[in-house]
Design a protein around this motif. Structure first.
Motif, PDB file in Angstrom:
ATOM      1  N   ALA A 280       0.845  -1.199   0.000  1.00  0.00           N
ATOM      2  CA  ALA A 280       0.000   0.000   0.000  1.00  0.00           C
ATOM      3  C   ALA A 280       0.877   1.244   0.000  1.00  0.00           C
ATOM      4  O   ALA A 280       1.205   1.788   1.046  1.00  0.00           O
ATOM      5  N   GLU A 282       0.072   4.175  -1.510  1.00  0.00           N
ATOM      6  CA  GLU A 282      -0.929   5.227  -1.290  1.00  0.00           C
ATOM      7  C   GLU A 282      -0.632   6.528  -2.026  1.00  0.00           C
ATOM      8  O   GLU A 282      -1.496   7.085  -2.678  1.00  0.00           O
ATOM      9  N   SER A 283       0.588   7.068  -1.911  1.00  0.00           N
ATOM     10  CA  SER A 283       0.907   8.350  -2.535  1.00  0.00           C
ATOM     11  C   SER A 283       2.407   8.426  -2.807  1.00  0.00           C
ATOM     12  O   SER A 283       3.193   7.682  -2.208  1.00  0.00           O
ATOM     13  N   LYS A 294       1.991   6.945   7.055  1.00  0.00           N
ATOM     14  CA  LYS A 294       2.333   5.696   6.388  1.00  0.00           C
ATOM     15  C   LYS A 294       3.670   5.111   6.830  1.00  0.00           C
ATOM     16  O   LYS A 294       3.910   3.912   6.680  1.00  0.00           O
ATOM     17  N   VAL A 320      -3.981   5.440  -3.044  1.00  0.00           N
ATOM     18  CA  VAL A 320      -5.184   6.238  -2.785  1.00  0.00           C
ATOM     19  C   VAL A 320      -4.899   7.608  -3.394  1.00  0.00           C
ATOM     20  O   VAL A 320      -4.526   8.546  -2.692  1.00  0.00           O
ATOM     21  N   LEU A 356     -10.179   8.577  -1.143  1.00  0.00           N
ATOM     22  CA  LEU A 356      -9.975   8.353   0.287  1.00  0.00           C
ATOM     23  C   LEU A 356     -11.298   8.093   0.997  1.00  0.00           C
ATOM     24  O   LEU A 356     -12.256   8.862   0.875  1.00  0.00           O
TER      25      LEU A 356
END
Length: 482
Positions: A280, A282-283, A294, A320, A356
């Motif tokens: 994951a 995410e960004s 994170k 995300v 999100l």
């Protein structure tokens, strides 16, 4: 004592969350019926005869689908005791209580289900009114039993692993641990486990895999939130697994942080049959990663990409991309990085459209800017709704999800879907000249992936939710259920 355990949705996997408690409840003397409504019809006669109907809710979409079944189940059997168990049960306690759910259990639910349902009611003692709707979150260390999968649909009816060279593998699913040591703000595990994780004993995991191999499994997904929460435990399992079933492949989920901390163990994953590792990410914006807590940075992610490339391991990043803090330029930067790092085929297109999710109990609500941005809790969607300050981002999110869904429907390659998303983002930014020709010309290769997309704890659009519901509806015998 007649108990029905119901799963509505679990990403195409045969649900561990039915098979494991079924073994415990049957050992206690209960008569248990397991129903996976993503693959089989609701058995109305069984519901009418049940003393308890318990819904397994490990994720957001599963919970929304289960809530829609409360009224028809009540209509079929007004006397049945209703229970919700799994990650999303205790965090939605208030709303479930309003709907008449009488027992709510989270965490390590097997023993709690036996105690609160089978033992108390089976001995003729109804649960006291003071206990109704009071959530139980059990984090005790359990001595697990091998899951009982005897009543579940066969593995061939679940999601398969598509292989890049053609063909597919029948896939099984198990869990070697639950919970997580980390406290990522957007994670639904945190409000329940609060930084604790629990292992499933090695021999139980191996016995569960054996029964699935006997049932035709050629690949196993380890559904642990993070396979390296307990790296010694995890590695012992895959080493034993490879010795016993050298042709069996598997996949795992591991944090970027842990992949770096335990880099010396990655070769062992590769050599014991790991097809890919999901992480994951995410960004790729360090400020957003910090808000999400994170525990890694953009540079860490790139280091892991290089590490995997050197080892010949496949990394499957998840993202995300749409948060209140994401800018249009930041989104375009994410796409450019995915392309530049030759990860286009490694990223499922739906991952580029994830928005999100802010459910009840989320640690995101600790942030001042989130509290100011969200609206009142939406009980129908089980979320705190939010809109981006830049309306283009909400428009782009919807468009990307449309393109990802169309790609699945039209059987486009991941690269083709990526090109459509790339163009949509650039056109919205006013760069009408941008096209696939602008993409870096790195060589690509297809990777193994499942036949059902990964939604996890993201918020599906209403169209996606309707699509999932439509997939479920033909399996249900009464049109009034949805």
């Amino acid at each position: 004592m007649k108990i029905i355990l119901i799963s509505t949705y679990e990403l195409g996997h045969q649900p561990f969350g039915l098979a494991s408690p079924a073994a415990w409840l049957r050992r206690s003397g209960a008569e248990v019926t397991c129903l996976d409504l993503s693959r089989q019809p609701l058995q109305e006669d069984a519901v009418r005869a049940a003393d308890v109907v318990a819904f397994y809710v490990p994720m957001h979409t599963a919970t929304r689908l289960a809530i829609r079944l409360i009224e028809p189940v009540r209509r079929l059997n007004p006397r049945a005791h209703l229970c919700f168990y799994g990650l999303y049960a205790p965090v939605n306690e208030a709303y479930l209580g309003e709907l008449g759910v009488e027992t709510i259990i989270g965490g390590e639910f097997e023993a709690a289900l036996v105690e609160r349902l089978a033992n108390q009611q089976g001995n003729g003692r109804a649960i006291a009114p003071a206990e109704l709707r009071r959530p139980t979150i059990s984090l005790e260390r359990l001595s697990f039993l091998p899951p009982d999968r005897s009543q579940l649909p066969p593995l061939r009816q679940y999601a398969h692993m598509l292989m890049p060279e053609g063909g597919f593998k029948v896939a099984g699913y198990t869990e070697a641990s639950r919970g997580c040591k980390h406290l990522c703000r957007h994670c639904p595990i945190v409000p329940v486990y609060k930084g604790i994780f629990r292992i499933v004993q090695r021999e139980v995991v191996l016995e569960d895999i054996r029964q699935q191999v006997d049932a035709g499994a050629e690949h196993i997904t380890f559904g642990d939130p993070d396979f390296f929460n307990g790296p010694a435990h995890a590695l012992t399992i895959v080493e034993a697994l490879h010795r016993e079933f050298p042709q069996l492949s598997y996949d795992v989920t591991i944090k970027i942080e842990h992949l770096l901390q335990h880099a010396e163990s990655l070769r062992k994953l590769r050599d014991t049959g790991c097809l890919f590792v999901t992480s994951a990410v995410e960004s790729v914006d360090d400020a957003i990663l910090a808000r999400l807590a994170k525990g890694h940075t953009r540079a860490d992610f790139l280091a892991v990409v290089a590490l995997f490339r050197g080892l010949g391991l496949i990394l499957q990043p998840t993202f995300v991309p749409f948060t209140p803090w994401t800018s249009l330029s930041g989104y375009r930067e994410l796409l450019a990085l995915v392309a530049d790092q030759n990860l286009v085929e490694n990223v499922a297109p739906i991952q580029l459209g994830i928005r999100l999710l802010i459910p009840a109990g989320s640690r995101l609500l600790e942030l001042d800017d989130i509290r100011k941005a969200v609206g009142n809790f939406d009980s129908s969607g089980l979320v705190y709704p939010w809109n981006h300050a830049d309306a283009r981002m909400d428009k782009l999110s919807a468009r990307v999800q449309e393109l990802a869904s169309a790609g699945d429907r039209l059987k486009r390659s991941r690269t083709d879907s990526f090109l459509h998303i790339w163009r949509a983002a650039n056109e919205l930014a006013g760069d009408s000249a941008a096209s696939g020709d602008a993409l870096p010309k790195a060589p690509t290769r297809r990777i193994p992936h499942f036949t059902e997309p990964w939604y996890c704890c993201a918020e599906p659009t209403e169209d996606q939710f309707v699509s999932i519901t439509s997939d479920l509806r033909p399996q249900v015998q009464s049109d009034s259920f949805f």
